[in-house]
Scaffold this motif. Structure first.
Motif, PDB file in Angstrom:
ATOM      1  N   THR A  14       0.807  -1.227   0.000  1.00 49.69           N
ATOM      2  CA  THR A  14       0.000   0.000   0.000  1.00 49.69           C
ATOM      3  C   THR A  14       0.834   1.268   0.000  1.00 49.69           C
ATOM      4  OG1 THR A  14      -0.078  -0.120   2.412  1.00 49.69           O
ATOM      5  CG2 THR A  14      -1.916  -1.106   1.208  1.00 49.69           C
ATOM      6  N   ARG A  15       2.135   1.130   0.078  1.00 52.33           N
ATOM      7  CA  ARG A  15       2.995   2.314   0.148  1.00 52.33           C
ATOM      8  C   ARG A  15       3.167   2.929  -1.237  1.00 52.33           C
ATOM      9  NH1 ARG A  15       8.938   2.246   3.109  1.00 52.33           N
ATOM     10  NH2 ARG A  15       9.587   4.370   2.600  1.00 52.33           N
ATOM     11  N   PRO A  16       3.019   4.229  -1.389  1.00 53.04           N
ATOM     12  CA  PRO A  16       3.083   4.832  -2.729  1.00 53.04           C
ATOM     13  C   PRO A  16       4.494   4.831  -3.291  1.00 53.04           C
ATOM     14  CG  PRO A  16       2.866   6.531  -1.049  1.00 53.04           C
ATOM     15  CD  PRO A  16       2.693   5.225  -0.347  1.00 53.04           C
ATOM     16  N   PHE A  17       4.566   4.878  -4.630  1.00 50.56           N
ATOM     17  CA  PHE A  17       5.853   5.065  -5.296  1.00 50.56           C
ATOM     18  C   PHE A  17       6.413   6.438  -4.947  1.00 50.56           C
ATOM     19  CE2 PHE A  17       4.604   1.641  -8.189  1.00 50.56           C
ATOM     20  CZ  PHE A  17       5.814   1.002  -8.384  1.00 50.56           C
ATOM     21  N   GLU A  18       7.739   6.523  -4.840  1.00 47.96           N
ATOM     22  CA  GLU A  18       8.385   7.793  -4.551  1.00 47.96           C
ATOM     23  C   GLU A  18       9.253   8.246  -5.723  1.00 47.96           C
ATOM     24  OE1 GLU A  18      10.434   6.660  -1.052  1.00 47.96           O
ATOM     25  OE2 GLU A  18       8.659   6.795   0.233  1.00 47.96           O
ATOM     26  N   GLY A  19       9.187   7.519  -6.831  1.00 51.18           N
ATOM     27  CA  GLY A  19       9.990   7.845  -8.003  1.00 51.18           C
ATOM     28  C   GLY A  19      10.168   6.609  -8.854  1.00 51.18           C
ATOM     29  N   ASP A  20      10.858   6.751  -9.988  1.00 45.63           N
ATOM     30  CA  ASP A  20      11.087   5.592 -10.848  1.00 45.63           C
ATOM     31  C   ASP A  20      11.863   4.525 -10.084  1.00 45.63           C
ATOM     32  OD1 ASP A  20       9.825   6.827 -12.905  1.00 45.63           O
ATOM     33  OD2 ASP A  20      11.656   7.519 -13.899  1.00 45.63           O
ATOM     34  N   ALA A  21      11.476   3.262 -10.297  1.00 38.63           N
ATOM     35  CA  ALA A  21      12.112   2.166  -9.559  1.00 38.63           C
ATOM     36  C   ALA A  21      11.867   0.859 -10.285  1.00 38.63           C
ATOM     37  CB  ALA A  21      11.540   2.083  -8.133  1.00 38.63           C
ATOM     38  N   GLN A  22      12.705  -0.133  -9.962  1.00 37.77           N
ATOM     39  CA  GLN A  22      12.483  -1.496 -10.418  1.00 37.77           C
ATOM     40  C   GLN A  22      11.457  -2.137  -9.487  1.00 37.77           C
ATOM     41  OE1 GLN A  22      13.799  -3.110 -13.126  1.00 37.77           O
ATOM     42  NE2 GLN A  22      14.736  -1.156 -13.715  1.00 37.77           N
ATOM     43  N   LEU A  23      10.398  -2.679 -10.038  1.00 38.24           N
ATOM     44  CA  LEU A  23       9.292  -3.215  -9.235  1.00 38.24           C
ATOM     45  C   LEU A  23       9.098  -4.701  -9.499  1.00 38.24           C
ATOM     46  CD1 LEU A  23       6.587  -3.046  -7.572  1.00 38.24           C
ATOM     47  CD2 LEU A  23       5.465  -2.497  -9.751  1.00 38.24           C
ATOM     48  N   SER A  24       8.923  -5.452  -8.419  1.00 42.15           N
ATOM     49  CA  SER A  24       8.423  -6.822  -8.538  1.00 42.15           C
ATOM     50  C   SER A  24       7.459  -7.053  -7.380  1.00 42.15           C
ATOM     51  CB  SER A  24       9.569  -7.845  -8.503  1.00 42.15           C
ATOM     52  OG  SER A  24      10.267  -7.757  -7.276  1.00 42.15           O
ATOM     53  N   LEU A  25       6.551  -7.979  -7.547  1.00 47.21           N
ATOM     54  CA  LEU A  25       5.550  -8.255  -6.524  1.00 47.21           C
ATOM     55  C   LEU A  25       5.932  -9.503  -5.746  1.00 47.21           C
ATOM     56  CD1 LEU A  25       2.255  -7.498  -8.487  1.00 47.21           C
ATOM     57  CD2 LEU A  25       3.517  -6.008  -6.921  1.00 47.21           C
ATOM     58  N   VAL A  26       5.712  -9.457  -4.442  1.00 48.39           N
ATOM     59  CA  VAL A  26       5.977 -10.596  -3.560  1.00 48.39           C
ATOM     60  C   VAL A  26       4.666 -11.331  -3.351  1.00 48.39           C
ATOM     61  CG1 VAL A  26       6.708 -11.318  -1.263  1.00 48.39           C
ATOM     62  CG2 VAL A  26       7.872  -9.414  -2.400  1.00 48.39           C
ATOM     63  N   THR A  27       4.649 -12.624  -3.678  1.00 48.58           N
ATOM     64  CA  THR A  27       3.476 -13.470  -3.457  1.00 48.58           C
ATOM     65  C   THR A  27       3.881 -14.653  -2.589  1.00 48.58           C
ATOM     66  OG1 THR A  27       3.826 -14.946  -5.341  1.00 48.58           O
ATOM     67  CG2 THR A  27       2.688 -12.854  -5.777  1.00 48.58           C
ATOM     68  N   ALA A  28       2.936 -15.533  -2.323  1.00 49.62           N
ATOM     69  CA  ALA A  28       3.222 -16.708  -1.500  1.00 49.62           C
ATOM     70  C   ALA A  28       4.274 -17.603  -2.139  1.00 49.62           C
ATOM     71  CB  ALA A  28       1.939 -17.499  -1.262  1.00 49.62           C
ATOM     72  N   ARG A  29       4.472 -17.471  -3.455  1.00 45.69           N
ATOM     73  CA  ARG A  29       5.512 -18.277  -4.108  1.00 45.69           C
ATOM     74  C   ARG A  29       6.906 -17.837  -3.675  1.00 45.69           C
ATOM     75  NH1 ARG A  29       3.419 -18.931 -10.407  1.00 45.69           N
ATOM     76  NH2 ARG A  29       1.488 -20.079  -9.921  1.00 45.69           N
ATOM     77  N   ASP A  30       7.040 -16.573  -3.269  1.00 47.22           N
ATOM     78  CA  ASP A  30       8.324 -16.084  -2.729  1.00 47.22           C
ATOM     79  C   ASP A  30       8.348 -16.422  -1.240  1.00 47.22           C
ATOM     80  OD1 ASP A  30       9.063 -14.607  -5.234  1.00 47.22           O
ATOM     81  OD2 ASP A  30       7.240 -13.493  -4.705  1.00 47.22           O
ATOM     82  N   GLU A  31       8.567 -17.691  -0.947  1.00 44.40           N
ATOM     83  CA  GLU A  31       8.249 -18.203   0.387  1.00 44.40           C
ATOM     84  C   GLU A  31       9.026 -17.519   1.496  1.00 44.40           C
ATOM     85  OE1 GLU A  31       8.756 -22.477   2.325  1.00 44.40           O
ATOM     86  OE2 GLU A  31       7.026 -22.373   0.978  1.00 44.40           O
ATOM     87  N   ALA A  32      10.308 -17.273   1.296  1.00 46.97           N
ATOM     88  CA  ALA A  32      11.105 -16.673   2.374  1.00 46.97           C
ATOM     89  C   ALA A  32      10.567 -15.293   2.745  1.00 46.97           C
ATOM     90  CB  ALA A  32      12.567 -16.596   1.963  1.00 46.97           C
ATOM     91  N   ASP A  33      10.336 -14.446   1.727  1.00 45.23           N
ATOM     92  CA  ASP A  33       9.800 -13.109   1.998  1.00 45.23           C
ATOM     93  C   ASP A  33       8.390 -13.188   2.564  1.00 45.23           C
ATOM     94  OD1 ASP A  33      12.065 -11.743   1.162  1.00 45.23           O
ATOM     95  OD2 ASP A  33      11.413 -11.682  -0.927  1.00 45.23           O
ATOM     96  N   ALA A  34       7.574 -14.077   2.009  1.00 46.79           N
ATOM     97  CA  ALA A  34       6.188 -14.185   2.450  1.00 46.79           C
ATOM     98  C   ALA A  34       6.096 -14.641   3.901  1.00 46.79           C
ATOM     99  CB  ALA A  34       5.421 -15.152   1.539  1.00 46.79           C
ATOM    100  N   LEU A  35       6.923 -15.609   4.276  1.00 50.58           N
ATOM    101  CA  LEU A  35       6.886 -16.097   5.657  1.00 50.58           C
ATOM    102  C   LEU A  35       7.336 -15.018   6.633  1.00 50.58           C
ATOM    103  CD1 LEU A  35       8.215 -19.747   5.289  1.00 50.58           C
ATOM    104  CD2 LEU A  35       5.950 -19.049   6.082  1.00 50.58           C
ATOM    105  N   GLU A  36       8.348 -14.242   6.262  1.00 54.48           N
ATOM    106  CA  GLU A  36       8.785 -13.174   7.165  1.00 54.48           C
ATOM    107  C   GLU A  36       7.680 -12.139   7.356  1.00 54.48           C
ATOM    108  OE1 GLU A  36      12.608 -10.255   7.989  1.00 54.48           O
ATOM    109  OE2 GLU A  36      12.611 -11.605   6.268  1.00 54.48           O
ATOM    110  N   LEU A  37       6.960 -11.799   6.279  1.00 57.05           N
ATOM    111  CA  LEU A  37       5.830 -10.880   6.399  1.00 57.05           C
ATOM    112  C   LEU A  37       4.752 -11.441   7.307  1.00 57.05           C
ATOM    113  CD1 LEU A  37       5.580  -9.865   2.635  1.00 57.05           C
ATOM    114  CD2 LEU A  37       5.947  -8.241   4.508  1.00 57.05           C
ATOM    115  N   VAL A  38       4.390 -12.700   7.089  1.00 59.10           N
ATOM    116  CA  VAL A  38       3.348 -13.344   7.895  1.00 59.10           C
ATOM    117  C   VAL A  38       3.725 -13.339   9.369  1.00 59.10           C
ATOM    118  CG1 VAL A  38       2.360 -15.613   8.424  1.00 59.10           C
ATOM    119  CG2 VAL A  38       2.343 -14.762   6.073  1.00 59.10           C
ATOM    120  N   ARG A  39       4.954 -13.699   9.655  1.00 56.71           N
ATOM    121  CA  ARG A  39       5.373 -13.808  11.057  1.00 56.71           C
ATOM    122  C   ARG A  39       5.467 -12.440  11.722  1.00 56.71           C
ATOM    123  NH1 ARG A  39       9.552 -18.510   9.089  1.00 56.71           N
ATOM    124  NH2 ARG A  39       8.010 -20.201   9.187  1.00 56.71           N
TER     125      ARG A  39
END
Length: 631
Positions: A16-41
């Motif tokens: 939900t955080r807005p863009f602050e300028g041009d950037a490389q973007l990718s989306l984190v989903t449940a398939r990105d398990e390490a990142d997803a688990l850290e968010l969940v926890r």
């Protein structure tokens, strides 16, 4: 709907955080398990803290991070009640599910330090107010709000509490913890939980925990009479005869492997002058973890007097490397002498915190299977490759078929130049690539900031029988310590050069590795490691003399054998020796005595095999031969 967070220029941020300028973007989903688990926890920790404060008003919050398999929060309970207990956990879990069902958005806000201090002080949150006051001026301070509840937090978080699966977490225990980890501070209640992306993952984890409890090395060690620990020697192990037999078998195996690989074994002092540790750099970086011993000098007020030469202090060595450099410096070394592979089963001491001690896994006195290899820069890749091959063989011999390799890169606080670190890190990358192990099959990964203060390091993470990982082996490429301790060799050009010093271990420490072995094998060691390889048990007293002769024959063949001549039923003896994890029970009665045979019952098997005595001795001797001596 699948997006849990975003990765902006490589950094995970709230979706939900807005863009602050041009950037490389990718989306984190449940398939990105390490990142997803850290968010969940991380989210679950905040939800748990809100639940606790709702159920128990006047509770103060402190810290609540995500962990390797879950989360925790430290709380100061209300003054009118004692510490939280595990009886409180079901109610907290129920309240957490209610918060998840409300699907409250996680909202990020930037506050001033003054506003945070005022907020916490007004709410009676003295711990949070103290922490806010300690934060540096000018730093952007953020809070995350879910409904009316909030906490200081850098984030990131998912969009709302409703993104959490209500059936994919469980609160597991309550323990004590000191505020900011200092035993001089207030005691808090730590509530720990585990959190996952799905109920299936949670159930698998809980099953693993149940299996881990069955394999607990402390319980099995007691059942097998291997070792014990007691308060009079906190962090040190009392090895019983059977446990020390396992130790000796492992040590003898390692010594043979090292001899064959061209290592020379040394023995260095336990105590060394504090000035030596200051010169090596350990005094400044590691002083709080060292046991210091006055050298008969009264009224030593502080370490400055020692380092200035006004007084003397000795320190028990926390590691062996400086002593090995001192051996290397004895006599002039030529490039023709290198590589020099110097090994030591060195007893070391580290002043670990009381709360960190855990059975054999975290102790204060331990023995490393330590070695240091002194090489030229040109020899480094070949030596790393040889080390990886040796480690691979040893792990497989000990029953571990799977391990991952990680490269821990330069930490924030370190010795040496950037050029040195660039070279050291790249050398390790090149060396692992030369072995063909820098692949997903070996779990190859780079870990920024996790190297030692003097060198990057390769970490070797074993996977055990129930899927847990253990970091055991290490290899570090060090050019700092040879410089600080003035180690050199004469090169082909006739000039002095600094050697590269490879710090390496395979087991790590004998204590911890034996704990891992016990749990990996659930106490059922390979026959060559088993403390008692066979018990000869009688059915009737008429077979006592024959049983004694059978045991004598087995001992002459080099096997570790006991007899059980007690006037007990054989089924009782079978149960007792099975509990003690004896791999072979040789049952003899009147018939066996007359026919010169034995009935062999293997651990875990319901049947038995009847063999002539000579054939039984031959078979058991072959099975008990250490893997490096087979053939």
């Amino acid at each position: 709907k699948a997006a849990l967070a975003a990765r902006i220029d490589g950094q995970v941020r709230d979706i939900t955080r807005p863009f602050e300028g041009d950037a490389q973007l990718s989306l984190v989903t449940a398939r990105d398990e390490a990142d997803a688990l850290e968010l969940v926890r991380h989210d679950l920790a905040h939800v748990m803290a809100e639940a606790v404060q709702h159920l128990f008003p006047a509770t103060q919050i402190t810290f609540g991070p995500a962990t390797a398999d879950g989360f925790y929060y430290d709380f100061a309970p209300p003054p009118d009640r004692g510490p939280f207990t595990e009886e409180d956990l079901p109610a907290i879990e129920a309240e957490m599910r209610a918060i998840i069902a409300r699907d409250e958005p996680f909202v990020r806000e930037v506050w001033s330090r003054r506003a945070l201090i005022d907020r916490w002080s007004e709410q009676g949150e003295t711990f949070k107010a103290e922490w806010a006051a300690a934060l540096p001026d000018g730093e952007e301070l953020t809070i995350y709000r879910q409904g009316e509840w909030l906490d200081m937090c850098r984030g990131p978080h998912m969009a709302s509490t409703g993104k959490l699966a209500p059936d994919a977490f469980k609160l597991t225990r309550v323990s004590g913890a000191y505020w900011r980890g200092d035993q001089k501070n207030a005691m808090l209640s730590r509530i720990t939980g585990t959190g996952w992306l799905s109920k299936k993952q949670l159930d698998a984890h809980l099953t693993m925990l149940e299996e881990a409890a069955k394999r607990d090395h402390r319980r099995i060690g007691q059942e097998m009479d291997l070792f014990h620990l007691q308060p009079e020697a906190q962090g040190s192990v009392f090895w019983h005869p059977k446990g020390y037999l396992v130790w000796r078998a492992l040590e003898a195996y390692m010594r043979r492997r090292l001899d064959a690989a061209g290592y020379a074994e040394v023995k260095t002092p336990q105590l060394m002058d504090a000035r030596q540790w200051e010169q090596s750099g350990h005094w400044g970086k590691y002083r709080e973890n060292m046991f210091v011993v006055p050298d008969e000098v009264p009224n030593v007020e502080d370490d400055r007097a020692v380092l200035s030469g006004e007084a003397d202090l000795m320190a028990l060595k926390p590691m062996n490397c400086p002593a090995h450099v001192l051996i290397f410096r004895q006599g002039i070394k030529s490039y023709r002498d290198l590589p020099i592979r110097m090994a030591e089963f060195g007893c070391c001491h580290r002043n670990e915190a009381h709360g960190a001690l855990h059975g054999l896994m975290r102790v204060r006195q331990f023995t490393q299977d330590d070695a240091h290899i002194f090489v030229t820069q040109e020899q480094l890749v070949d030596e790393v490759r040889a080390f990886c091959d040796l480690l691979d063989v040893i792990y497989k011999d000990l029953g571990f078929d799977s391990y991952a390799i990680k490269l821990a890169l330069r930490p924030e606080k370190r010795f040496g130049s950037e050029e040195m670190w660039d070279w050291s890190e790249q050398s390790l990358r090149d060396a692992v690539a030369a072995t063909g192990r820098d692949t997903p099959a070996f779990g190859w990964e780079e870990l920024p900031g996790e190297g030692a203060f003097y060198a990057p390091k390769l970490e070797f993470h074993l996977t055990d029988a129930i899927g847990r990982t253990w970091q055991c082996g290490t290899l570090q490429t060090d050019t700092v310590l040879p410089e600080r301790l003035d180690a050199s060799y004469v090169g082909e050009d006739g000039q002095r050069h600094r050697p590269v010093m490879l710090h390496r271990a395979i087991l790590g420490t004998f204590e911890r590795f034996l704990g891992i072995l016990i749990e990996h094998h659930a106490g059922r060691f390979p026959l060559w490691l088993a403390p008692v390889q066979a018990v000869v048990a009688t059915i009737v007293s008429d077979a006592d003399d024959y049983a004694t002769g059978v045991a004598a024959g087995l001992r002459r063949a080099g096997l570790r054998v006991e007899t059980d001549l007690r006037n007990e039923k054989i089924n009782y003896k079978v149960r007792e020796h099975s509990l003690a994890k004896v791999p072979n029970l040789l049952v003899v009665g009147k018939r066996e005595a007359e026919e010169g045979t034995v009935a062999i019952r293997r651990l875990g098997s319901q049947g038995q095999e009847v063999l002539g005595l000579a054939a039984a001795i031959e078979a058991l001797t072959a099975e008990a031969t250490p893997p490096d001596l087979v053939g």
